[in-house]
Scaffold this motif. Structure first.
Motif, PDB file in Angstrom:
ATOM      1  N   MET A   1     -16.543  12.815  22.826  1.00  0.00           N
ATOM      2  CA  MET A   1     -17.203  11.196  22.984  1.00  0.00           C
ATOM      3  C   MET A   1     -16.540  10.352  23.552  1.00  0.00           C
ATOM      4  O   MET A   1     -16.855   9.304  23.943  1.00  0.00           O
ATOM      5  CB  MET A   1     -17.250  10.801  21.455  1.00  0.00           C
ATOM      6  N   THR A   2     -15.329  10.790  24.192  1.00  0.00           N
ATOM      7  CA  THR A   2     -14.521   9.928  25.063  1.00  0.00           C
ATOM      8  C   THR A   2     -14.290  10.867  26.409  1.00  0.00           C
ATOM      9  O   THR A   2     -14.301  11.963  26.546  1.00  0.00           O
ATOM     10  CB  THR A   2     -13.247   9.296  24.613  1.00  0.00           C
ATOM     11  N   GLU A   3     -13.767  10.033  27.433  1.00  0.00           N
ATOM     12  CA  GLU A   3     -13.441  10.535  28.679  1.00  0.00           C
ATOM     13  C   GLU A   3     -12.016  10.479  28.939  1.00  0.00           C
ATOM     14  O   GLU A   3     -11.453  10.605  29.989  1.00  0.00           O
ATOM     15  CB  GLU A   3     -14.032   9.787  29.886  1.00  0.00           C
ATOM     16  N   ALA A   4     -11.245  10.418  27.746  1.00  0.00           N
ATOM     17  CA  ALA A   4      -9.997   9.903  27.619  1.00  0.00           C
ATOM     18  C   ALA A   4      -9.193  11.457  27.990  1.00  0.00           C
ATOM     19  O   ALA A   4      -9.622  12.433  27.825  1.00  0.00           O
ATOM     20  CB  ALA A   4      -9.166   9.359  26.374  1.00  0.00           C
ATOM     21  N   SER A   5      -7.971  11.274  28.869  1.00  0.00           N
ATOM     22  CA  SER A   5      -7.054  12.379  29.274  1.00  0.00           C
ATOM     23  C   SER A   5      -5.931  12.322  28.497  1.00  0.00           C
ATOM     24  O   SER A   5      -5.238  13.349  28.206  1.00  0.00           O
ATOM     25  CB  SER A   5      -6.668  12.085  30.655  1.00  0.00           C
ATOM     26  N   SER A   6      -5.641  11.367  27.479  1.00  0.00           N
ATOM     27  CA  SER A   6      -4.606  11.461  26.522  1.00  0.00           C
ATOM     28  C   SER A   6      -5.463  10.657  25.268  1.00  0.00           C
ATOM     29  O   SER A   6      -6.220   9.519  25.494  1.00  0.00           O
ATOM     30  CB  SER A   6      -3.284  10.723  27.007  1.00  0.00           C
ATOM     31  N   TYR A   7      -4.867  11.060  24.139  1.00  0.00           N
ATOM     32  CA  TYR A   7      -5.280  10.256  23.063  1.00  0.00           C
ATOM     33  C   TYR A   7      -4.453  10.588  21.834  1.00  0.00           C
ATOM     34  O   TYR A   7      -3.458  11.278  21.844  1.00  0.00           O
ATOM     35  CB  TYR A   7      -6.719  11.075  22.571  1.00  0.00           C
ATOM     36  N   ASP A   8      -4.486   9.685  20.814  1.00  0.00           N
ATOM     37  CA  ASP A   8      -3.618   9.588  19.835  1.00  0.00           C
ATOM     38  C   ASP A   8      -4.202   9.460  18.332  1.00  0.00           C
ATOM     39  O   ASP A   8      -5.146   8.745  18.445  1.00  0.00           O
ATOM     40  CB  ASP A   8      -2.476   8.581  19.912  1.00  0.00           C
ATOM     41  N   ILE A   9      -4.102  10.361  17.436  1.00  0.00           N
ATOM     42  CA  ILE A   9      -4.683  10.329  16.146  1.00  0.00           C
ATOM     43  C   ILE A   9      -3.588  10.025  15.118  1.00  0.00           C
ATOM     44  O   ILE A   9      -2.864  10.495  14.964  1.00  0.00           O
ATOM     45  CB  ILE A   9      -5.292  11.662  15.682  1.00  0.00           C
ATOM     46  N   ARG A  10      -3.926   8.708  14.454  1.00  0.00           N
ATOM     47  CA  ARG A  10      -2.973   8.003  13.548  1.00  0.00           C
ATOM     48  C   ARG A  10      -3.660   8.204  12.241  1.00  0.00           C
ATOM     49  O   ARG A  10      -4.975   7.682  12.089  1.00  0.00           O
ATOM     50  CB  ARG A  10      -2.669   6.898  13.987  1.00  0.00           C
ATOM     51  N   PHE A  11      -3.067   8.322  11.221  1.00  0.00           N
ATOM     52  CA  PHE A  11      -3.347   8.081   9.688  1.00  0.00           C
ATOM     53  C   PHE A  11      -2.737   6.696   9.139  1.00  0.00           C
ATOM     54  O   PHE A  11      -1.397   6.851   9.312  1.00  0.00           O
ATOM     55  CB  PHE A  11      -2.893   9.192   8.736  1.00  0.00           C
TER      56      PHE A  11
ATOM     57  N   GLU B   1     -10.485   3.283  19.525  1.00  0.00           N
ATOM     58  CA  GLU B   1     -10.243   2.163  20.508  1.00  0.00           C
ATOM     59  C   GLU B   1      -9.908   3.048  21.898  1.00  0.00           C
ATOM     60  O   GLU B   1      -9.225   3.978  21.714  1.00  0.00           O
ATOM     61  CB  GLU B   1      -8.884   1.610  20.018  1.00  0.00           C
ATOM     62  N   GLU B   2     -10.484   2.607  23.044  1.00  0.00           N
ATOM     63  CA  GLU B   2     -10.323   3.070  24.187  1.00  0.00           C
ATOM     64  C   GLU B   2      -9.577   2.109  25.199  1.00  0.00           C
ATOM     65  O   GLU B   2      -9.952   0.932  25.266  1.00  0.00           O
ATOM     66  CB  GLU B   2     -11.838   3.703  24.875  1.00  0.00           C
TER      67      GLU B   2
ATOM     68  N   GLU C   1     -10.676  18.017  13.518  1.00  0.00           N
ATOM     69  CA  GLU C   1     -12.296  17.310  13.537  1.00  0.00           C
ATOM     70  C   GLU C   1     -12.151  16.134  14.507  1.00  0.00           C
ATOM     71  O   GLU C   1     -12.949  15.851  15.444  1.00  0.00           O
ATOM     72  CB  GLU C   1     -12.966  16.998  12.423  1.00  0.00           C
ATOM     73  N   GLY C   2     -11.205  15.195  14.194  1.00  0.00           N
ATOM     74  CA  GLY C   2     -10.965  14.025  15.092  1.00  0.00           C
ATOM     75  C   GLY C   2     -10.629  14.169  16.392  1.00  0.00           C
ATOM     76  O   GLY C   2     -11.222  13.760  17.515  1.00  0.00           O
ATOM     77  N   GLU C   3      -9.877  15.434  16.705  1.00  0.00           N
ATOM     78  CA  GLU C   3      -9.716  15.652  18.217  1.00  0.00           C
ATOM     79  C   GLU C   3     -10.804  16.165  19.070  1.00  0.00           C
ATOM     80  O   GLU C   3     -11.289  15.922  20.057  1.00  0.00           O
ATOM     81  CB  GLU C   3      -8.620  16.864  18.063  1.00  0.00           C
ATOM     82  N   ARG C   4     -11.733  17.030  18.005  1.00  0.00           N
ATOM     83  CA  ARG C   4     -12.801  17.542  18.635  1.00  0.00           C
ATOM     84  C   ARG C   4     -13.760  16.267  18.891  1.00  0.00           C
ATOM     85  O   ARG C   4     -14.528  16.314  19.960  1.00  0.00           O
ATOM     86  CB  ARG C   4     -13.591  18.434  17.632  1.00  0.00           C
ATOM     87  N   MET C   5     -13.991  15.147  18.213  1.00  0.00           N
ATOM     88  CA  MET C   5     -14.889  14.163  18.501  1.00  0.00           C
ATOM     89  C   MET C   5     -14.335  13.394  19.539  1.00  0.00           C
ATOM     90  O   MET C   5     -15.293  12.949  20.569  1.00  0.00           O
ATOM     91  CB  MET C   5     -14.963  13.250  17.323  1.00  0.00           C
ATOM     92  N   LEU C   6     -13.118  13.055  19.720  1.00  0.00           N
ATOM     93  CA  LEU C   6     -12.624  12.469  20.938  1.00  0.00           C
ATOM     94  C   LEU C   6     -12.704  13.165  22.223  1.00  0.00           C
ATOM     95  O   LEU C   6     -12.910  12.560  23.210  1.00  0.00           O
ATOM     96  CB  LEU C   6     -11.016  12.323  20.731  1.00  0.00           C
ATOM     97  N   LYS C   7     -12.683  14.412  22.191  1.00  0.00           N
ATOM     98  CA  LYS C   7     -13.126  15.166  23.419  1.00  0.00           C
ATOM     99  C   LYS C   7     -14.405  15.299  23.874  1.00  0.00           C
ATOM    100  O   LYS C   7     -14.763  15.144  25.137  1.00  0.00           O
ATOM    101  CB  LYS C   7     -12.513  16.627  23.329  1.00  0.00           C
TER     102      LYS C   7
END
Length: 387
Positions: free
Chosen positions: A372-382, A335-336, A364-370
């Motif tokens: 595939m998104t232009e987000a300057s901040s992100y959150d990874i939740r399980f 979600e963006e 791997e999730g952090e790599r994908m976010l960087k």
């Protein structure tokens, strides 16, 4: 299920099949190939929605940038078209002109589902008129069926449009499919879009002019094995949505090697294709919905364990999927924020992950976010594991 008659054929374990398939799918390690070469090697990317091809390549190509695939679409080096399993795929221009005719028999069979709505419709005339319409000006399905209704007012409107799509190789023109651009589905013929109207592909013309006579699939069998093997005849038939491919495999048998799976099914393969050891590490991968890895074999246990069968779907909706140790292990959602400045990746594992696995999945999730998104901040939740 076909059984091998050769007792000497080596049995490949499920993990061996898993590692071989992942290697050929560029999922054991990311490849340095170009986006175009990856699309060609993989025989296309499932593309029911716009974003999946981009995420499919992000999982497979080192330093992939979505703009690379988008540029290929804009330059018409790759296209979106209905091919295997009557679903939209992203193909190279060359594969569009060879794979679409290959699956023409399946498109002809699909028309049988709409025969009641096409009573009294001359399908050859419909194809001719549809070609004139979409080559004069790319049209939406709504515009196409409204135009066809003037010729056959008693026919079912949806059936008319589906018939046009089945009879002709209709591609979706850009900006549909471009990265982070919007555009509705607008169609023209592959020949028109690819600039081959005056000199159409001989293979494509042969099929269209000979009433759907199938092209010999031998070359595609070899390419399928290179991307999805080792595989059975039924596996390739599932991938292509075709039947009667046994003869092609038998013609190719002298140049292939054969194995058995743990159930005794005969598997064909290219002699020099990679078949890594079953303990080869398989890093986590985030795959999009409809990824061909999960759709291209009759027996999907090489990537989907029995206890997880059906968990990547709900009704007609497919979820984005997570691989851990090479097997389906969960689903995920990205979600963006409206301005694109923030992104949240929510991961729902099917089983409890070890600390090491969890850390690897998060990385791997952090790599994908960087990527595939232009987000300057992100959150990874399980999410909580749900049995």
């Amino acid at each position: 299920m076909t059984k091998t008659t050769t007792s000497a054929a080596r049995v490949l374990s499920t993990r061996e099949l898993n590692r071989a398939t992942l290697d050929r799918q560029l999922l054991l390690r990311r490849s340095a190939v170009s986006a175009r070469d990856a699309v060609e090697h993989l025989l296309g990317l499932q593309a029911q929605n716009v974003k999946p091809p981009y995420f499919a390549l992000a999982a497979r190509i080192d330093r992939f940038a979505p703009e690379e695939l988008s540029a290929l679409m804009a330059s018409r080096e790759v296209v979106r078209i209905v091919t295997m399993r009557s679903t939209i795929h992203t193909h190279t221009a060359d594969d569009c002109l060879t794979l679409r005719p290959l699956v023409q028999p399946a498109r002809d069979r699909e028309l049988n589902n709409f025969r009641d709505g096409l009573a009294g419709v001359d399908l050859d005339r419909l194809a001719e008129l549809s070609r004139e319409l979409v080559e004069a000006q790319p049209r939406t399905m709504k515009q196409l069926r409204e135009a066809l209704l003037t010729e056959w007012p008693e026919a079912d409107p949806r059936a008319l449009a589906v018939a046009a799509r089945c009879k002709l190789p209709l591609v979706q023109v850009t900006p549909r499919g471009l990265w982070r651009q919007s555009g509705q589905v607008v169609l023209t013929t592959a020949e028109k879009w690819l600039g081959r109207l005056t000199e159409p592909s001989p293979k494509l013309s042969a099929v269209l002019e000979q009433g759907g006579t199938p092209i010999a699939p031998d070359a595609t069998v070899l390419r399928y094995l290179a991307a999805f093997g080792p595989a059975s005849v039924r596996d390739m038939q599932t991938w292509a949505g075709l039947t009667r491919l046994r003869d092609a495999f038998e013609r190719l048998r002298p140049q292939l090697v054969t194995f058995r799976d743990e159930h005794g099914t005969e598997l064909f393969d290219l002699p020099d294709a990679p078949r890594p050891a079953p303990d080869t590490p398989a890093p986590p991968r985030f795959l999009p919905e409809f990824d061909n890895l999960l759709l291209s074999h009759a027996d999907r246990t090489r990537v989907v364990r029995a206890e997880h069968k059906g968990r990547s779907w709900k009704a007609n909706q497919a979820f984005c999927t997570l691989l851990v140790d090479g097997f389906l292990a969960g689903v995920w959602r990205l979600e963006e924020s409206r301005d694109g400045a923030a992104a949240t990746l929510t991961i729902q594992p099917f089983d409890a992950l070890t600390r090491v696995q969890r850390d690897e999945v998060a990385a791997e999730g952090e790599r994908m976010l960087k990527a595939m998104t232009e987000a300057s901040s992100y959150d990874i939740r399980f999410g909580t594991v749900v049995a």
